[in-house]
Write an enzyme that holds these catalytic residues in place. Structure first.
Site, PDB file in Angstrom:
ATOM      1  N   CYS A   2       0.830  -1.195   0.000  1.00  0.00           N
ATOM      2  CA  CYS A   2       0.000   0.000   0.000  1.00  0.00           C
ATOM      3  C   CYS A   2       0.868   1.249   0.000  1.00  0.00           C
ATOM      4  O   CYS A   2       2.019   1.235  -0.392  1.00  0.00           O
ATOM      5  CB  CYS A   2      -0.888  -0.005   1.248  1.00  0.00           C
ATOM      6  SG  CYS A   2      -1.693  -1.594   1.568  1.00  0.00           S
ATOM      7  N   ILE A 306      10.541  -8.895 -20.275  1.00  0.00           N
ATOM      8  CA  ILE A 306      10.784  -7.720 -21.104  1.00  0.00           C
ATOM      9  C   ILE A 306      11.781  -8.101 -22.197  1.00  0.00           C
ATOM     10  O   ILE A 306      12.859  -8.618 -21.903  1.00  0.00           O
ATOM     11  CB  ILE A 306      11.373  -6.564 -20.280  1.00  0.00           C
ATOM     12  CG1 ILE A 306      10.408  -6.132 -19.177  1.00  0.00           C
ATOM     13  CG2 ILE A 306      11.718  -5.379 -21.174  1.00  0.00           C
ATOM     14  CD1 ILE A 306      11.019  -5.149 -18.189  1.00  0.00           C
TER      15      ILE A 306
END
EC number: 6.3.5.4
Length: 677
Positions: A2, A306
């Site tokens: 968070c 990637i």
């Protein structure tokens, strides 16, 4: 996982007299980092104590938003707590505490702190906390705010002291959302942005600091009603003394130890109430994590890779081989040069610091795709090179300072292998020429190779700074001395040279770039949590004890990890040496260079540079001219590519965080989200 924010006033009346206004500021602070926690928000205040916390939640453990909403308040109304991160092994600890009479209102791992703190105190509690975290804890009985960051600094935590008190948050923009916080570059911070390596504990901005990894920063109200700050270390990277390393080790015992500790760290990080995937490059680190995670999981895993349109930098062939071997559902994102610079600005808004290589942009785009596929969590390979000696800089330092006993012929073989393998990273991960910092020599015994490429950018930075910033830092400013001063001499004294090199990297590059613009900031930009099993502190404490010549053996980096994972890795990868995972530098690709120049035309033109007041426009022009000089070498171009990225970076940061009215922007975001106090 968070984001947190909060305030603690010298005078509690600052809150109690304007509670609605302060509460809305706390909500705005949560709203500006909504990307970290899009699943809900919360805030709490203790008006009589002048303290308030806010929280933006990404639900990972206990998906019941009402039950697991933070900040948490203890049942006796004496403690306030907000956490960004994960505590692993929490089910066992919670069950043990329940047997002792503790009661929990949620299934959240974070709620453990409210049960542990009253029993053990702050420093007694911390050994029980395993994972990646940055939390705030206020104790009414002692009238003290504690800010605590995990051992390696995986999760960020910033703070500043204003005239009214303390403001803290998970990101710089969270602090800037509070109108009491000035938004101004410091001259030293600006200088270090231009040379890439920051002074640990600092930021680019005046009077804004970071809680260092493994530290507690506490603010307690004194008898005069003022908040006093104290800072202490609760954990550090503690290698054995050089003579304590095992000269005749049982190699299989160390190999087995790595295997067991890494497997346990992976298993702990598979715990979640949502699906868990893996980042997958073509390196030993991420392949090891995927291999172990696949073996420990009952279901096929999702793997994300990637790819680059440059064969020299693309690792997808080995990644595909590993994905097939583990039967992973493999997602490959291939990027071209134009994509990297077209997303450069947005990436900088999240990193809040400059980046030398557009790998940070690539990872930002990858985390975007991870979220679009419905995943909130991936396991990553960060930390392996730091623990097991994987970087080119470590091999170089091992050769220069740790292998004096080798006979001449073996030293020649080492040197030849180093020169061949280091060609692609010269000017970036390795300095073009040897750079000596007297301050590092005094503190460490030599100048670690990892800081040399950045300290050697000083001649460029010296000229690039605008005159007023040059005057502010002075002609004698020594960036190396400023960094070296922050290093704990006790953790360096009488250590093996490889241990010293790894310690310096962990305190500078790992925390300052790999875990920021290569980790948390670009992952959480898209509400995606990255979990690095290699940075489990139980695993790390085992790794520190591994003799240096088993970490780098016979010029083979990460030897002990290779052997531990031999059955997991594809044969091609097991035999391959370390490959530096980077995006291609701008000058290597015409499309990418044009995209960079387009951005430079916007941010590095005369009007923009002079308006910001950070750089000297004539020197900006001179640096581009030098880059275009056909006489310069390829490795010098690589170095200048990095400096250009930093010049762009400081101009973009100025636009986002100085020129923009951040408190007003935060208020707009809160209103758009419908988040109100």
């Amino acid at each position: 996982m968070c984001g947190i924010g909060g305030v603690f006033f010298h005078d509690p009346n600052e809150l109690s007299d304007s509670q609605q206004q302060v509460s809305q500021t706390l909500v705005n602070m949560a709203a500006i980092m909504q990307h970290r926690g899009p699943d809900g928000f919360g805030y709490q205040v203790f008006p009589e104590q002048g303290v308030g916390f806010s929280h933006a939640r990404l639900s990972i453990i206990d998906l019941n938003e009402d039950r697991a909403r933070q900040p948490f308040i203890s049942s006796d109304n004496k403690l306030m707590f907000a956490n960004n991160g994960e505590f692993y092994d929490f089910q066992r600890i919670r069950a043990d505490l329940t047997a002792q009479g503790a009661r929990f209102a949620s299934k959240s791992d974070s709620e453990l702190v409210l049960a542990l703190y009253p029993r053990f105190g702050l420093e007694g509690m911390l050994p029980h906390l395993r994972g990646e975290f940055a939390f705030s804890l206020y104790d009414k009985d002692t009238d003290t705010l504690h800010l605590v960051r995990d051992r390696f600094g995986v999760k960020p935590l910033y703070y500043t002291e204003t005239e009214k008190g303390v403001v803290f948050g998970s990101e710089l923009k969270v602090l800037f959302a509070n109108p009491d916080v000035p938004r101004e570059f410091s001259s030293e911070g600006l200088y270090h942005q231009l040379i890439q390596v920051m002074v640990p504990g600092t930021t680019a901005f005046k009077d804004i600091k970071q809680v260092p990894p493994g530290h507690i920063v506490s603010f307690q109200r004194n008898s005069q009603g003022r908040l006093e700050r104290t800072e202490r270390t609760y954990w550090d990277v503690n290698f054995p003394l050089a003579h304590e390393h095992d000269d005749n080790p049982d190699e299989q015992a160390y190999i087995q130890g790595v295997r067991e500790h890494l497997l346990e760290a992976v298993q702990q990080r598979l715990t979640a109430d949502v699906p868990v995937g893996c980042y997958l490059s073509g390196g030993i680190d991420s392949c090891s994590i995927l291999g172990l995670a696949a073996a420990a999981s009952q279901h096929p895993l999702k793997a994300f890779t990637i790819g680059f349109d440059s064969a020299n930098y693309d690792e997808t062939p080995i990644a595909k081989e590993m994905a097939e071997q583990t039967e992973a559902d493999h997602h490959v994102m291939t990027l071209d040069g134009s994509q990297l610079y077209s997303h450069f600005e947005q990436t900088l808004w999240h990193t809040e610091r400059t980046i030398y290589n557009t790998l940070g942009v690539a990872k930002y785009l990858m985390s975007q795709q991870v979220r679009e596929t419905g995943y909130k969590i991936v396991l990553t390979g960060e930390g392996s090179d730091e623990l097991y000696g994987g970087y080119p800089a470590f091999r170089k330092d091992m050769f220069l300072h740790g292998l004096d006993h080798l006979p001449p012929e073996e030293r020649k073989e080492w040197q030849a292998a180093l020169e061949q393998s280091n060609k692609m990273v010269k000017g970036a991960m390795l300095a073009r020429e040897e750079f000596v910092s007297e301050a590092f020599v005094e503190k460490v015994g030599f100048t670690p190779s990892c800081v040399q490429p950045w300290l050697s950018c000083a001649p460029y930075a010296d000229k690039l700074l605008a005159p007023e910033h040059q005057a502010a830092i002075g002609a004698d400013y020594d960036a190396g001395a400023a960094i070296a001063e922050t290093l704990d001499a006790d953790m360096l004294a009488e250590r093996h040279p490889l241990d010293k090199a790894q310690y310096v990297w962990i305190k500078t590059m790992l925390e300052g770039q790999i875990l920021t613009w290569g980790g948390d900031r670009v992952d959480m930009a898209n509400s995606m949590e990255a979990r690095p099993p290699f940075l489990d502190h139980h695993l790390a404490e085992h790794a520190f004890k591994i003799p240096p010549h088993l970490r780098i053996k016979g010029n083979k980096e990460k030897w002990v990890l290779r052997e531990a994972m031999k059955g997991v890795l594809p044969d091609t990868l097991y035999h391959r040496e370390k490959f530096a995972f980077m995006a291609p530098p701008a000058h290597t690709d015409e499309v990418k260079w044009k995209a960079m120049r387009k951005l430079a035309d916007r941010y590095l033109n005369k009007e923009a540079v002079e308006q910001a007041g950070l750089l000297d426009f004539e020197q900006v022009e001179a640096l581009f001219a030098l880059h275009d000089d056909p006489a310069i070498t390829a490795d010098e171009q690589v170095q200048l590519d990095a400096v250009i990225n930093h010049m762009l970076g400081v101009q973009i940061l100025h636009k986002f965080f100085v020129q923009t009215d951040v408190p007003a922007e935060a208020a707009k975001r809160a209103q758009a989200l419908g988040w109100e106090a």
